[in-house]
Structure formats: structure tokens, C-alpha cells
Design an enzyme around this catalytic site. Structure first.
Site, short mmCIF file in Angstrom:
data_model
loop_
_atom_site.label_atom_id
_atom_site.label_comp_id
_atom_site.label_asym_id
_atom_site.label_seq_id
_atom_site.Cartn_x
_atom_site.Cartn_y
_atom_site.Cartn_z
N SER A 2 0.86 -1.18 0.00
CA SER A 2 0.00 0.00 0.00
C SER A 2 0.90 1.23 0.00
O SER A 2 2.08 1.16 0.37
CB SER A 2 -0.95 0.00 1.20
N GLU A 15 1.30 5.62 0.67
CA GLU A 15 0.79 6.83 1.30
C GLU A 15 1.19 8.05 0.48
O GLU A 15 2.34 8.19 0.07
CB GLU A 15 1.33 6.97 2.73
N ASP A 72 -0.78 15.16 15.33
CA ASP A 72 0.29 15.90 15.99
C ASP A 72 -0.26 17.14 16.68
O ASP A 72 -1.29 17.69 16.26
CB ASP A 72 1.36 16.31 14.97
N PHE A 86 12.98 14.92 10.09
CA PHE A 86 11.55 14.66 10.26
C PHE A 86 11.30 13.42 11.12
O PHE A 86 10.54 13.46 12.09
CB PHE A 86 10.89 14.51 8.89
N HIS A 112 3.77 -1.11 3.75
CA HIS A 112 3.16 0.19 3.49
C HIS A 112 4.28 1.19 3.21
O HIS A 112 5.19 1.35 4.04
CB HIS A 112 2.35 0.65 4.71
#
Length: 306
Positions: free
Chosen positions: A23, A25, A117, A228, A278
Site C-alpha cells: 500500500s 501513502e 500531531d 523529520f 506500506h
């Protein structure tokens, strides 16, 4: 007589191994150029036939609308199954319920439910909306109560959530999400496979039996990506960072190294029985396409040509 496996025979055997489920994102585009880039990425990856594709979501009306617009276009223009991200941040229960209803109305049957967040960014204190869902488990329950036919995925943290007191408390949170109706967990990015397997042992020991899908991020821009992921609680091992030394100004070599490292990670996971992945694509197709190819996944058109 000695039974020798020829390269051709070995190749045929490899082709008959179980095809991993994948999958992807994406994040909603902010500009026309980013929109074009996203759709080039989607069109490049769609022939790999992912199980679903998810689109991220941030607090604030404009981000919500971009997510909804992207999801709607995927439904209208592709055969892909989109999953909409949804968070508890900055909205009342009523507002979130309306968003869920809108998604259901256009045909979305999969939501990735997250707490989200803090409004001030990762590392700042989190405060929930006074009239909103107070946790991701409450959000999952709210979605399932309104639309029982919607599948709900949630997040998982092989190195525990940065705000969790300890691993037991973090797995308590995952258990609450599963009890509320979540049927899949997708992990935060990690670079040491042992962390994933140790986490999986902890999760299974608690009686949590839903799939815990490893989240994989090819590091297109190592320096930027490291900043990040470390803020989100991911450890970047020294051996991993060393592979990108001296490549700050060499994007092409950096891309080759990133593909090699990520491909090695997923192949090792696959060797130990992991059959679902993913990918955090960062709206780029090249590395994810290459890694999928190395996993034995072929584009539909390529399969027909073969």
C-alpha cells in the site's frame, strides 16, 4: 542422480512465491505543480495494484479540503481503493463526524484514524479540542458507530510513541484502538528490523492479533528526512547514516543508495515472513516502484507483456 536447480528453474520458482501485499501513502498537494507531480506518481504506481492508497490529513480547513479533493479524484479517475487519514486535532466530534459522513457518501470505506500531531508541531504539548474526540481510540469508536462498514487502520510505534510513558502504556493504547474496532496497524518508519520484530512479539503477547504492517520510507533526501523522522521518535542508526555521508550535493547517487538500503530492508523482512508493506512515498514514484519490483511485484501491463 543429483537434482540440480538451474537458473531458469530457480527463476520460475521465484515467480511462484507469494506476491507481497503493498500500500502507498500520499499527501495532498498544495500547488498546481505539486498536483501534477502527485498524479504522475499515482499513475506510475497504480499498475502495481496496491491493496489501498492513503492520503494524509492535517488540522485546518484547507488541508482537509485538499485531502477530500484528492480522495474524491482517486475514486473517480482510478481503480485504486483510497483510505482517508483523519485526526482528532482542531475539531469537535460533530465536525469530525460530518467529515466521516462526507467520505462515506462519496464511497470511502477505509479510514486511517490518528490522534494527530500537536497544533504547535511535534515536540510541543498536545491539547485536545474541548468538544472533540479525546484519543485515537475514541475516534475509532466514533467512526465504527456511525459506519460499521468502514475499515479502520491505526498507527503503531516499534520504538513506542514519543509521548508514551513506556512500552506497556503504548501497547495499552494500541489495544484500546483494536478494542474500539481497528483491524490493521501501520507502523511508524523504522530502520532496524529487530525493533519491528521485538515490537511484534510484545504486541502478540498482549493478545493483539491484527496485522501490524511495517511502514517503509525510502530516504530521497536523507538530511531532510532524518530531521523529520527523529522528531517523530525514530532512531536513525549510525550504520544507516554512514551510507549517505558525502552525498548532500549528489542527488543521483543518494537516490541509488536510498533505493538499495530500503530494498535491502524489505527483502530481509520478507525473508522472515513479512508479506505486507506500506510505503511512505513522499509523492515520488521512482524508488517505491524499484523496491516493489525487487520484491517481485510487476506492473499489470508488464505481466501481460511477459
Amino acid at each position: 542422480m543429483t537434482d540440480l536447480t538451474t537458473p531458469a528453474t530457480a527463476d520460475r520458482q521465484d515467480r511462484h512465491l507469494k506476491r507481497p501485499a503493498i500500500s502507498f501513502e500520499f499527501f495532498p498537494p498544495k500547488t498546481e505543480e505539486m498536483e501534477r507531480n502527485l498524479w504522475e506518481t499515482i499513475n506510475r504506481l497504480a499498475p502495481l495494484e496496491p491493496k489501498f492508497v492513503s492520503v494524509t490529513y492535517g488540522a485546518g480547513g484547507s488541508t482537509r479540503e485538499r485531502t477530500h479533493s484528492t480522495i474524491t479524484r482517486i475514486l473517480k479517475e482510478t481503480a485504486l481503493l483510497p483510505a482517508a487519514h483523519l485526526t482528532c486535532v482542531g475539531a469537535s466530534c460533530g465536525e469530525i463526524d460530518e467529515i466521516v459522513d462526507r467520505y462515506h457518501e462519496v464511497g470511502v470505506r477505509h479510514i486511517v484514524a490518528l490522534r494527530g500531531d500537536p497544533v504547535g508541531g511535534i515536540g510541543t504539548p498536545y491539547s485536545s479540542h474541548p468538544e472533540g474526540y479525546q484519543s485515537s481510540a475514541e475516534l475509532v469508536a466514533g467512526i465504527k458507530k456511525r459506519h460499521g462498514d468502514v475499515e479502520v487502520s491505526v498507527s503503531a510505534y516499534p520504538e513506542k510513541h514519543p509521548e508514551a510513558r513506556d512500552f506497556d502504556a503504548d501497547i495499552d493504547t494500541l489495544k484500546a484502538k483494536v478494542d474500539a474496532g481497528a483491524t490493521r496497524a501501520i507502523t511508524q518508519v523504522f530502520f532496524d528490523n529487530d525493533l519491528y520484530f521485538r515490537y511484534l512479539d510484545r504486541v502478540r503477547a498482549r493478545g493483539i492479533d491484527i496485522p501490524v504492517v511495517p511502514g517503509i520510507m525510502p530516504m530521497h533526501n536523507f538530511k531532510q528526512a532524518r530531521n523529520f523522522v527523529t522528531r517523530a521518535g525514530t532512531t536513525v542508526p549510525d550504520w544507516f547514516a554512514a551510507k549517505f555521508e558525502g552525498l548532500d550535493d549528489d542527488a543521483e547517487t543518494r537516490k541509488l543508495v536510498a533505493a538499495t538500503v530500503a530494498a535491502g530492508q524489505v527483502q530481509k523482512l520478507a525473508k522472515h515472513g513479512v508479506d505486507t508493506f506500506h510505503f511512505y512515498t513522499m509523492n515520488r514514484a521512482d524508488l517505491v516502484f524499484a523496491i516493489s519490483h525487487l520484491l517481485g511485484i510487476r506492473a499489470k501491463s508488464a505481466q501481460k507483456a511477459a
